[in-house]
Enzyme design. Structure first.
Site, PDB file in Angstrom:
ATOM      1  N   HIS A 485      -2.902  28.319  25.520  1.00 60.38           N
ATOM      2  CA  HIS A 485      -3.284  26.910  25.516  1.00 60.38           C
ATOM      3  C   HIS A 485      -4.587  26.709  24.739  1.00 60.38           C
ATOM      4  O   HIS A 485      -4.663  25.874  23.827  1.00 60.38           O
ATOM      5  CB  HIS A 485      -3.448  26.427  26.960  1.00 60.38           C
ATOM      6  CG  HIS A 485      -3.922  25.017  27.084  1.00 60.38           C
ATOM      7  ND1 HIS A 485      -3.074  23.965  27.340  1.00 60.38           N
ATOM      8  CD2 HIS A 485      -5.165  24.470  26.973  1.00 60.38           C
ATOM      9  CE1 HIS A 485      -3.764  22.841  27.375  1.00 60.38           C
ATOM     10  NE2 HIS A 485      -5.040  23.114  27.170  1.00 60.38           N
ATOM     11  N   GLU A 486      -5.611  27.455  25.108  1.00 59.14           N
ATOM     12  CA  GLU A 486      -6.899  27.280  24.437  1.00 59.14           C
ATOM     13  C   GLU A 486      -6.840  27.721  22.979  1.00 59.14           C
ATOM     14  O   GLU A 486      -7.529  27.164  22.118  1.00 59.14           O
ATOM     15  CB  GLU A 486      -7.998  28.029  25.191  1.00 59.14           C
ATOM     16  CG  GLU A 486      -8.235  27.530  26.606  1.00 59.14           C
ATOM     17  CD  GLU A 486      -8.564  26.046  26.682  1.00 59.14           C
ATOM     18  OE1 GLU A 486      -9.061  25.471  25.691  1.00 59.14           O
ATOM     19  OE2 GLU A 486      -8.303  25.445  27.745  1.00 59.14           O
ATOM     20  N   HIS A 489      -5.695  24.838  20.964  1.00 58.17           N
ATOM     21  CA  HIS A 489      -6.836  23.996  20.606  1.00 58.17           C
ATOM     22  C   HIS A 489      -7.600  24.612  19.433  1.00 58.17           C
ATOM     23  O   HIS A 489      -8.022  23.916  18.501  1.00 58.17           O
ATOM     24  CB  HIS A 489      -7.791  23.863  21.792  1.00 58.17           C
ATOM     25  CG  HIS A 489      -7.376  22.894  22.841  1.00 58.17           C
ATOM     26  ND1 HIS A 489      -6.997  21.599  22.563  1.00 58.17           N
ATOM     27  CD2 HIS A 489      -7.310  23.018  24.196  1.00 58.17           C
ATOM     28  CE1 HIS A 489      -6.712  20.970  23.690  1.00 58.17           C
ATOM     29  NE2 HIS A 489      -6.894  21.806  24.704  1.00 58.17           N
ATOM     30  N   HIS A 492      -6.052  23.965  16.215  1.00 53.45           N
ATOM     31  CA  HIS A 492      -6.278  22.576  15.815  1.00 53.45           C
ATOM     32  C   HIS A 492      -7.594  22.458  15.044  1.00 53.45           C
ATOM     33  O   HIS A 492      -7.693  21.685  14.084  1.00 53.45           O
ATOM     34  CB  HIS A 492      -6.300  21.706  17.068  1.00 53.45           C
ATOM     35  CG  HIS A 492      -5.999  20.263  16.831  1.00 53.45           C
ATOM     36  ND1 HIS A 492      -6.027  19.322  17.839  1.00 53.45           N
ATOM     37  CD2 HIS A 492      -5.671  19.575  15.708  1.00 53.45           C
ATOM     38  CE1 HIS A 492      -5.726  18.135  17.349  1.00 53.45           C
ATOM     39  NE2 HIS A 492      -5.509  18.255  16.061  1.00 53.45           N
TER      40      HIS A 492
END
Length: 701
Positions: A485-486, A489, A492
């Site tokens: 998940h991180e 990010h 991104h």
């Protein structure tokens, strides 16, 4: 989650300063990264003072320009202003979050007030706002690029929502509110950290029944880090608490750990957050009303994909009903297990994870302890990197020559498919007393090319339990999902391809920012990834086919519980920020009333009780916005379907659209437009319920 405290910075060489303060000097380090070993707490206040002054001078120069406002002399000039401040802030907030000290926390209280006062002056400046308004009214004649048009609109909105259009008295009151909120948010965060640092449960030899060898090893490592060498402790880190509640046979100790975890910030001591919450809510409501909104939720959501509190409530209630029904059915099954074992007690919240694990073993013949030996941290890092290589052509090469803030921190140079430098990536994975709880992504430098190519420097901060000296860190399936998940990010930020810093990377709506991260989680649990990277830490044997099948079959188990604990928190967040603050005189009574209203099962706790809900009270980034994870989940469940429909989870054409329309575009386009460009249509909400196993295909009419 992401951390929005850091913005864009530039090469240190842009402002060399022979002052003896490393924050104000050119950084002669690889890639001009912060020289952490040289930076001390006493450097920050002088550096902030100089940065504030420099930024003020840059804003004054924009206002003093008597030439008719243009995009270049106003909007682009605002983008160039404040780079020293951003540089200093990025380093400061990284250390406050990941490696704090009493000195840094004391400084943070002062810096929060200084930051609020500084940004009040700028974001409510009438002259700057007037220039932006003239440009916005004449935008059609300016011949702007798509990105420039987006930046002009977002910049005007930022000033407008800060109160730049208010009268003098209202601006003065708004400034007072902002300063007070900055102080309260910092106090909330410090209180939470204080309670987490002050509490441990020592585990004697007779207190370890049911606990895995890897958990005990991590508990010993946590004790050693706290000066208790030779002992073993449970801490209030989620990565310590949840596996203990899942595995410990000692019901009395499970109760003690659960109650301590859910009472953080709510102990009636010097770290109590109840009064702070009330003050924050009153001030937020007042600020919203100054800006013409009925509630803070209405103000916050007006600048989001959701747009209105009712749209958020509709989504959450759509999910709540089937989730609660599933959770209640599971509750009855868990109570049946207790009775079957001869237990003469009602299922309590500290029992749920323990008996749910037993039920999962019975129904799916699977438990986390069986798979953890195959989920070594290093292997899961490699898996995340390899997925990025196969999707986007990125490669990761570890660098040992780049300064870090703690010996645990690792750094990789990231290159694109052509072998060109793309980014730096820092990973700080282990829990320690100096680190705030949770997991997050932030940056030391964001991508831009306003005045030449600036490459991003991206951080992932976790709180995994350390392995023993002779063992690697072994992750639970939830930990492995958090890592992906991180890292979503992080991608991104690393893949950002924009001109202007305010639109870089994760500078998107809160209810869109979780799409790249939650979407990336899907690859972590795919057989194509696990068959390669899930290997036993002792034998290097791959994950057995039978265990893989049982793991995949068990993924949707206990989703009623997981959804209820999340949605209840999101609904409470919404109610905090829609109801009149004056009516919330007792946080405990409000919490009890709202949970009774939705029929919250007594055996399940919210994922975040109010007094520890840092997402919404340690700042306002997720205030009235905790729903964002679920709003984004609607999109991520639907988006991964594009790869499944292509028959290849690494399909090059779909991956290119994902790169171009989602990961690299930052805030340079409207998020709904970006999603439709990728998927060809709006997302289908029922994809979320199907993904969680809460909706049969026959119900999805």
């Amino acid at each position: 989650m992401t951390d929005s405290t850091t913005e864009q910075t530039v090469s240190a060489a842009s402002f060399p300063h022979d002052s003896g303060n490393p924050l104000l000097e050119a950084w002669k380090t690889p890639f001009e990264t912060p020289p952490f070993a040289r930076i001390r707490p006493e450097h920050f206040l002088p550096a902030f003072a100089e940065a504030f002054a420099a930024h003020d001078a840059e804003i004054a120069a924009i206002k003093a320009n008597k030439v008719e406002p243009t995009f270049e002399n106003t909007v682009a000039a605002l983008e160039r202003a404040g780079r020293l401040l951003t540089r200093v802030s990025a380093v400061f907030y990284d250390l406050v979050g990941a490696h704090s000290s009493p000195e840094l926390l004391e400084i943070e209280s002062e810096v929060a007030l200084l930051q609020a006062r500084h940004w009040n002056r700028i974001s409510m400046d009438a002259e700057i706002y007037a220039r932006l308004t003239r440009l916005r009214e004449n935008a059609a004649a300016l011949k702007l690029t798509g990105e420039q048009s987006r930046l002009l609109e977002r910049t005007w909105i930022r000033f407008h929502r800060a109160g730049a259009g208010l009268d003098t008295a209202a601006k003065a009151r708004m400034a007072e509110i902002n300063e007070r909120l900055a102080h309260l948010a910092t106090s909330f965060s410090h209180n939470l950290l204080g309670d987490e640092q002050d509490w441990v449960l020592e585990l004697g030899e007779n207190d370890r029944d049911g606990l895995s060898d890897s958990f005990v090893a991590a508990a010993k490592a946590a004790a050693a880090e706290r000066g208790l060498a030779g002992k073993a402790v449970v801490t209030l880190s989620r990565s310590s608490v949840e596996p203990f509640l899942q595995s410990s046979t000692r019901r009395d100790l499970r109760e003690k750990v659960y109650k301590a975890f859910t009472a953080r910030g709510d102990n009636g001591n010097g770290h109590d957050n109840n009064a702070t919450i009330g003050d924050i809510l009153k001030l937020r409501e007042e600020a919203a009303k100054l800006l013409g909104y009925d509630s803070f939720a209405a103000y916050s959501l007006a600048d989001s994909m959701a747009k209105t509190p009712q749209n958020v409530r509709d989504l959450l209630e759509r999910v709540w009903k089937p989730a609660r029904a599933r959770a209640m059915a599971d509750r009855d099954a868990l109570q049946g297990l207790i009775t079957e074992e001869g237990g003469n007690f009602r299922l309590a919240a500290w029992d749920w994870r323990y008996y749910a694990e037993k039920l999962r073993q019975r129904r799916a013949n699977f438990d986390d302890a069986a798979i953890k030996p195959y989920l070594a941290l290093d292997n899961m890092i490699d898996a995340a990197f390899d997925v990025a290589r196969r999707l986007f052509g990125l490669t990761f090469n570890e660098r040992k020559d780049i300064p870090v803030w703690h010996p645990d921190v690792r750094v990789w140079e990231v290159k694109d498919a052509q072998g060109r430098h793309k980014a730096l990536f820092y990973g700080d994975y282990f829990a320690r007393p100096s680190k705030r709880s949770g997991a997050w992504m932030t940056s030391l430098r964001d991508q831009e090319r306003l005045d030449g190519e600036i490459y991003p420097v991206i951080l992932n901060i976790m709180n995994f339990s350390r392995g023993a000296e002779d063992q690697p860190c072994l992750l639970s399936p939830d930990d492995a999902r958090t890592l992906f998940h991180e890292f979503g990010h992080a991608l991104h930020g690393m893949l950002s391809n924009v001109t202007y810093p305010s639109l870089s990377g994760t500078s998107v709506f809160t209810d869109f920012v979780e799409l790249p991260s939650q979407l990336y989680e899907h690859w972590q649990e795919r057989p194509e990834v696990l068959q390669t990277f899930a290997r036993h830490y002792q034998t290097n044997e791959p994950l057995p086919e039978d265990l893989l099948k049982r793991f995949l079959a068990a993924r949707k188990f206990n989703q009623g519980f997981a959804t209820v604990e999340f949605v209840s928190s999101a609904l409470l967040d919404l109610e905090f920020h829609t109801q009149k603050a004056a009516s919330i005189t007792d946080v405990h009574a409000f919490e009890k009333r709202e949970l009774e209203k939705i029929g919250m099962p007594a055996e399940i706790a919210m994922r975040h009780r109010p007094q520890q809900f840092g997402h919404i009270f340690s700042g306002d980034h997720y205030a009235a916005g905790y729903y964002s994870y679920m709003w984004s989940e609607v999109m991520d469940a639907d988006a991964f379907g594009a790869f499944e429909e292509a028959g290849d989870i690494f399909d090059p054409k779909v991956a290119k659209r994902l790169h171009d329309d989602i990961y690299s575009s930052g805030g340079s386009r409207d998020p709904e437009e970006a999603y439709i460009a990728f998927r060809g249509r709006k997302p289908e909400p029922d994809a979320l319920l199907r993904g969680r196993g809460l909706l049969d295909e026959s119900e999805a009419a």
